[in-house]
Design a protein around this motif. Structure first.
Motif, PDB file in Angstrom:
ATOM      1  N   SER A 162       4.953  12.952  31.800  1.00  0.00           N
ATOM      2  CA  SER A 162       4.649  14.192  32.774  1.00  0.00           C
ATOM      3  C   SER A 162       3.723  15.193  32.117  1.00  0.00           C
ATOM      4  N   GLN A 163       3.547  15.200  30.895  1.00  0.00           N
ATOM      5  CA  GLN A 163       2.630  16.197  30.091  1.00  0.00           C
ATOM      6  C   GLN A 163       1.172  15.794  30.730  1.00  0.00           C
ATOM      7  N   PRO A 164       0.483  17.166  31.043  1.00  0.00           N
ATOM      8  CA  PRO A 164      -0.850  17.223  31.377  1.00  0.00           C
ATOM      9  C   PRO A 164      -1.630  16.206  30.418  1.00  0.00           C
ATOM     10  N   LYS A 165      -2.701  15.549  30.976  1.00  0.00           N
ATOM     11  CA  LYS A 165      -3.567  14.872  30.466  1.00  0.00           C
ATOM     12  C   LYS A 165      -4.146  15.327  29.087  1.00  0.00           C
ATOM     13  N   ILE A 166      -4.546  16.446  29.108  1.00  0.00           N
ATOM     14  CA  ILE A 166      -5.320  17.403  28.063  1.00  0.00           C
ATOM     15  C   ILE A 166      -4.495  17.555  26.937  1.00  0.00           C
ATOM     16  N   LYS A 167      -3.113  17.644  27.277  1.00  0.00           N
ATOM     17  CA  LYS A 167      -2.183  17.677  26.045  1.00  0.00           C
ATOM     18  C   LYS A 167      -1.933  16.412  25.297  1.00  0.00           C
ATOM     19  N   LEU A 168      -2.000  15.368  26.193  1.00  0.00           N
ATOM     20  CA  LEU A 168      -1.828  14.141  25.657  1.00  0.00           C
ATOM     21  C   LEU A 168      -3.071  13.662  24.674  1.00  0.00           C
ATOM     22  N   TRP A 169      -4.293  14.103  25.225  1.00  0.00           N
ATOM     23  CA  TRP A 169      -5.639  13.929  24.582  1.00  0.00           C
ATOM     24  C   TRP A 169      -5.387  14.686  23.321  1.00  0.00           C
ATOM     25  N   MET A 170      -4.952  15.846  23.285  1.00  0.00           N
ATOM     26  CA  MET A 170      -4.795  16.814  22.077  1.00  0.00           C
ATOM     27  C   MET A 170      -3.959  16.242  21.058  1.00  0.00           C
ATOM     28  N   ALA A 171      -2.804  15.645  21.453  1.00  0.00           N
ATOM     29  CA  ALA A 171      -2.010  15.124  20.659  1.00  0.00           C
ATOM     30  C   ALA A 171      -2.506  13.776  19.950  1.00  0.00           C
ATOM     31  N   ALA A 172      -3.377  13.102  20.754  1.00  0.00           N
ATOM     32  CA  ALA A 172      -3.947  11.866  20.352  1.00  0.00           C
ATOM     33  C   ALA A 172      -4.990  12.244  19.318  1.00  0.00           C
ATOM     34  N   ILE A 173      -5.806  13.102  19.625  1.00  0.00           N
ATOM     35  CA  ILE A 173      -6.625  13.724  18.566  1.00  0.00           C
ATOM     36  C   ILE A 173      -6.415  14.228  17.208  1.00  0.00           C
ATOM     37  N   LYS A 174      -5.099  14.895  17.298  1.00  0.00           N
ATOM     38  CA  LYS A 174      -4.427  15.748  16.289  1.00  0.00           C
ATOM     39  C   LYS A 174      -5.414  16.517  15.511  1.00  0.00           C
ATOM     40  N   PRO A 175      -5.963  17.567  16.080  1.00  0.00           N
ATOM     41  CA  PRO A 175      -6.886  18.549  15.303  1.00  0.00           C
ATOM     42  C   PRO A 175      -6.442  19.052  14.150  1.00  0.00           C
ATOM     43  N   PRO A 176      -4.861  19.497  13.841  1.00  0.00           N
ATOM     44  CA  PRO A 176      -4.519  20.356  12.824  1.00  0.00           C
ATOM     45  C   PRO A 176      -4.483  19.157  11.676  1.00  0.00           C
ATOM     46  N   MET A 177      -4.158  17.753  12.013  1.00  0.00           N
ATOM     47  CA  MET A 177      -4.215  16.783  10.786  1.00  0.00           C
ATOM     48  C   MET A 177      -5.636  16.827   9.907  1.00  0.00           C
ATOM     49  N   TYR A 178      -6.609  17.350  10.488  1.00  0.00           N
ATOM     50  CA  TYR A 178      -7.765  17.210   9.827  1.00  0.00           C
ATOM     51  C   TYR A 178      -7.839  18.192   8.562  1.00  0.00           C
ATOM     52  N   SER A 179      -6.753  19.144   8.253  1.00  0.00           N
ATOM     53  CA  SER A 179      -6.839  19.409   7.065  1.00  0.00           C
ATOM     54  C   SER A 179      -6.260  18.761   6.036  1.00  0.00           C
ATOM     55  N   VAL A 180      -6.121  17.480   6.287  1.00  0.00           N
ATOM     56  CA  VAL A 180      -5.725  16.526   5.230  1.00  0.00           C
ATOM     57  C   VAL A 180      -7.159  16.084   4.685  1.00  0.00           C
ATOM     58  N   ALA A 181      -8.163  16.135   5.357  1.00  0.00           N
ATOM     59  CA  ALA A 181      -9.564  15.697   4.947  1.00  0.00           C
ATOM     60  C   ALA A 181     -10.023  16.962   4.133  1.00  0.00           C
ATOM     61  N   ILE A 182      -9.972  18.074   4.804  1.00  0.00           N
ATOM     62  CA  ILE A 182     -10.552  19.303   3.957  1.00  0.00           C
ATOM     63  C   ILE A 182     -10.233  19.653   3.044  1.00  0.00           C
ATOM     64  N   MET A 183      -9.063  19.853   2.756  1.00  0.00           N
ATOM     65  CA  MET A 183      -8.478  20.476   1.673  1.00  0.00           C
ATOM     66  C   MET A 183      -8.499  19.775   0.259  1.00  0.00           C
ATOM     67  N   PRO A 184      -8.660  18.536   0.118  1.00  0.00           N
ATOM     68  CA  PRO A 184      -8.967  17.819  -0.974  1.00  0.00           C
ATOM     69  C   PRO A 184     -10.272  18.264  -1.593  1.00  0.00           C
ATOM     70  N   VAL A 185     -11.200  18.336  -0.404  1.00  0.00           N
ATOM     71  CA  VAL A 185     -12.538  18.475  -0.994  1.00  0.00           C
ATOM     72  C   VAL A 185     -12.666  20.016  -1.199  1.00  0.00           C
ATOM     73  N   TRP A 186     -11.934  20.852  -0.729  1.00  0.00           N
ATOM     74  CA  TRP A 186     -11.996  22.340  -1.002  1.00  0.00           C
ATOM     75  C   TRP A 186     -11.545  22.848  -2.414  1.00  0.00           C
ATOM     76  N   VAL A 187     -10.295  22.230  -2.580  1.00  0.00           N
ATOM     77  CA  VAL A 187      -9.892  22.158  -3.919  1.00  0.00           C
ATOM     78  C   VAL A 187     -10.674  21.524  -5.203  1.00  0.00           C
ATOM     79  N   GLY A 188     -11.356  20.430  -5.037  1.00  0.00           N
ATOM     80  CA  GLY A 188     -12.075  19.672  -5.995  1.00  0.00           C
ATOM     81  C   GLY A 188     -13.381  20.695  -6.166  1.00  0.00           C
ATOM     82  N   THR A 189     -13.994  21.398  -5.045  1.00  0.00           N
ATOM     83  CA  THR A 189     -15.126  22.091  -5.113  1.00  0.00           C
ATOM     84  C   THR A 189     -14.852  23.559  -5.871  1.00  0.00           C
ATOM     85  N   ALA A 190     -13.696  23.999  -5.485  1.00  0.00           N
ATOM     86  CA  ALA A 190     -13.250  25.203  -6.219  1.00  0.00           C
ATOM     87  C   ALA A 190     -12.924  25.149  -7.536  1.00  0.00           C
TER      88      ALA A 190
END
Length: 298
Positions: free
Chosen positions: A7-35
């Motif tokens: 019953s969730q609106p389609k946009i919420k399902l798509w956002m849950a599928a894409i999982k934008p917050p999870m991409y900190s998993v890719a960003i933070m190791p690069v940030w720490v290694g560079t720092a």
């Protein structure tokens, strides 16, 4: 639960599928290694940093997308309406979209190797991609044997942090290895938290996740130790003179750590209530790693 998802609106399902917050998993190791590279060698190549960052995000997109494809083959995602395969009804399309992200991501890392005439970074990232594949991909599916957290730790901890450091300095550092532990633990924490709400589906699909093996009660207790280990470890490395004292800024993320542990301890046996714990874990990961890297930059 299933009906609520439908019953969730389609946009919420798509956002849950894409999982934008999870991409900190890719960003933070690069940030720490560079720092860390900046702290030790006083180098900061913005072009290399941005290129590596884009590559890491694309490679993580491949992993997330391909996991939906591989999970659709085992039936574990039959009740997961925010699966990309379930949303589109086209497994082949999602499979090739994931491969396109992988090719694009590796091309970014390859560009760094070509600029520097040194294949080391590309080789390290290839190994990380290999760990990402055997986590969920056939015939390995090691995530189904409860080994996902270990693979996640090494892929996004020692491998990516070290590669990010090397991309800036073209040298090795024992400090980067120590720092990678502080990044790897909260990364694995996110994956660990993702199991609490799907125990029934995991058991039905034959997935022996750590929470299936331990049970949710013991899992919540282990989570407390798992989360709490980040902070004394950082302090230990500071006292040993390996990290600068400013890395203790990461302790400012403690409120999120307390919130995560309390939430899971209270709701570990209630799938609908505990299902959001992985997003609290993302906040622990994001803020602890962001402040940790900032400590090196200072």
């Amino acid at each position: 639960m299933t009906q609520a998802q439908i019953s969730q609106p389609k946009i919420k399902l798509w956002m849950a599928a894409i999982k934008p917050p999870m991409y900190s998993v890719a960003i933070m190791p690069v940030w720490v290694g560079t720092a860390l590279a900046f702290a030790e060698k006083k180098v900061f190549d913005v072009t290399v940093f941005c290129t590596f960052l884009v590559g890491a995000i694309l490679i993580l997109a491949w992993e997330n997308i391909s996991n939906d494809v591989f999970d659709s083959e085992t039936g574990i995602d039959k009740n997961k309406h925010h699966s990309l395969v379930n949303l589109t009804g086209n497994k082949q399309l999602i499979f090739w979209l994931g491969n396109l992200c992988l090719i694009a991501g590796l091309s970014e890392i390859l560009a760094i190797a070509i600029w520097q005439q040194d294949p080391t970074v590309f080789g390290i990232v290839l190994v990380a991609c290999g760990l990402g594949y055997i986590y969920q991909g056939p015939p390995f599916r090691l995530g189904y044997q409860g080994l996902g957290e270990i693979l996640c730790f090494f892929a996004f901890g020692p491998l990516v942090v070290t590669a990010a450091y090397y991309s800036q300095t073209q040298t090795w550092s024992m400090t980067s290895l120590a720092a990678s532990v502080i990044v790897g633990i909260p990364t694995s924490l996110i994956l660990f938290c993702s199991h609490f709400h799907q125990v029934k589906d995991d058991i039905a699909a034959g997935k022996r996740s750590p929470i299936v093996r331990l049970g949710t009660a013991k899992g919540s207790q282990l989570l407390t130790w798992f989360t709490g280990s980040i902070f004394p470890l950082t302090l230990l490395f500071v006292l040993c003179g390996i990290f600068p004292v400013w890395t203790l800024l990461s302790w400012l993320s403690l409120p999120y750590a307390f919130k995560l542990c309390r939430h899971v301890q209270q709701n570990h046996h209630q799938p609908e209530k505990v299902s959001n714990c992985k997003f609290i874990a993302v906040k622990v990961h994001f803020w602890s790693c962001l402040l940790f890297g900032l400590g090196f930059m200072i």
